[in-house]
Design an enzyme around this catalytic site. Sequence first.
Site, PDB file in Angstrom:
ATOM      1  CB  ALA A 257      -0.919   0.013   1.221  1.00 20.67           C
ATOM      2  CG  ASP A 258       2.185   3.550  -2.845  1.00 19.39           C
ATOM      3  OD1 ASP A 258       3.267   4.141  -2.945  1.00 19.39           O
ATOM      4  OD2 ASP A 258       1.955   2.450  -3.377  1.00 19.39           O
ATOM      5  NE  ARG A 259      -1.896   9.500   1.103  1.00 19.88           N
ATOM      6  CZ  ARG A 259      -1.434  10.573   1.737  1.00 19.88           C
ATOM      7  NH1 ARG A 259      -2.032  10.993   2.836  1.00 19.88           N
ATOM      8  NH2 ARG A 259      -0.389  11.238   1.268  1.00 19.88           N
ATOM      9  CB  ALA A 267      -3.988   4.864  -2.488  1.00 21.28           C
TER      10      ALA A 267
END
EC number: 5.3.1.23
Length: 390
Positions: A257-259, A267
């Site tokens: 995950a990036d966020r 995201a």
Amino acid sequence: MTSALEAIRYKRGHLLIIDQLLLPHVTRFIPIRSAEDGWHSIKEMHVRGAPAIAIVAMLSLAVEMSGLVSQQKISKNAEDTRVYIEEKLDYLATSRPTAVNLSDSVRKMKSVLEQKTRTLTCSGEEIAMSFIAYAENMLVHDVADNRSIGEHGANWIVANTPSGVEDSKLCILTHCNTGSLATAGYGTALGIIRHLHEKSQLCHAYCTETRPYNQGARLTAYELVSDQIPATLITDSMAGQLLAKMGQSIAAIVVGADRVASNGDTANKIGTYTLAVLAKYHGVKFVVAAPRTTIDMGTRTGKDIVIEERPHSEVTTITGPRERGDECGNIVMENIKIAADGINVWNPAFDVTPAALIDAIVTEKGVEVKDANGRFHLGSLFETEVRPSN
């Protein structure tokens, strides 16, 4: 077993990062001497992966500050030094907007600096050294956190999937790159695969090529081959057919995950949402693996996440070595057009997977699952938060 890959080489005052744009064909390290070098290495994707981005950003500034200290160019005034560092941090935060780890690290570092500056006897050099120590601790803590994520995630998959309960070995599908190249070492989603392999519980790993930047084909495949983990590369569009053919023989789809928003919306690299929809249809567990620094409690839902859009050329061209090198046998890299001239291109780097499609979120603290009402409660992960010492 620990991965032999080392994407970040650091000792105080010196930072080298592996140039991921050249992998898997060429292994070359880039020296990072300043925050500006760090910004460009992140923006131009010489380094990528949310945890690695934050670490390289902080270490790039740590190297710059080390140089200023050794050259006695640091202001004696603590407040002046704090302002200088914070301006550099704000600059670094603009390199990749979607990955929360970087902005989270910047926020925490500013808080540390502010508290340190309140000490009346604190000097500018002490502020600089405090920042350097914090950045170095981030590197150490990330590796330990990744190993915890790997263990927690592997144990949960074994206990909560039909193939995990019934079979001695599991098959896992992953997307993008979440291993040693995307973190300080070991990895998040790929760390789960590594842990299963270490415990002889992995039958086979499948990785998507991850268009348009091909992080799966270039980087994840590179790591799997390097660590001698049994694996197969597929194109992104083959994932549905793989699940249709193998069904719940695929124990889980595991992604990074990036966020992560406070409600669990996630995201991650473009194509993740598609895999989550496929997993839901085929009854396959969908697992997100990320450190707590990736969870943004200030972002309520995925609709509030800013999605970075990348250059059109990443879709219309592809870079790689010629099958045959030059007359001396040296590798020759070429950029090849693969799309019709004049076609419009949309190239979002990420998509958002709704929490409703996610079965579990794995952090270094354990595994979070939804309650009876289908809701994650991620705030509990921060009730006993421990920051790196400074």
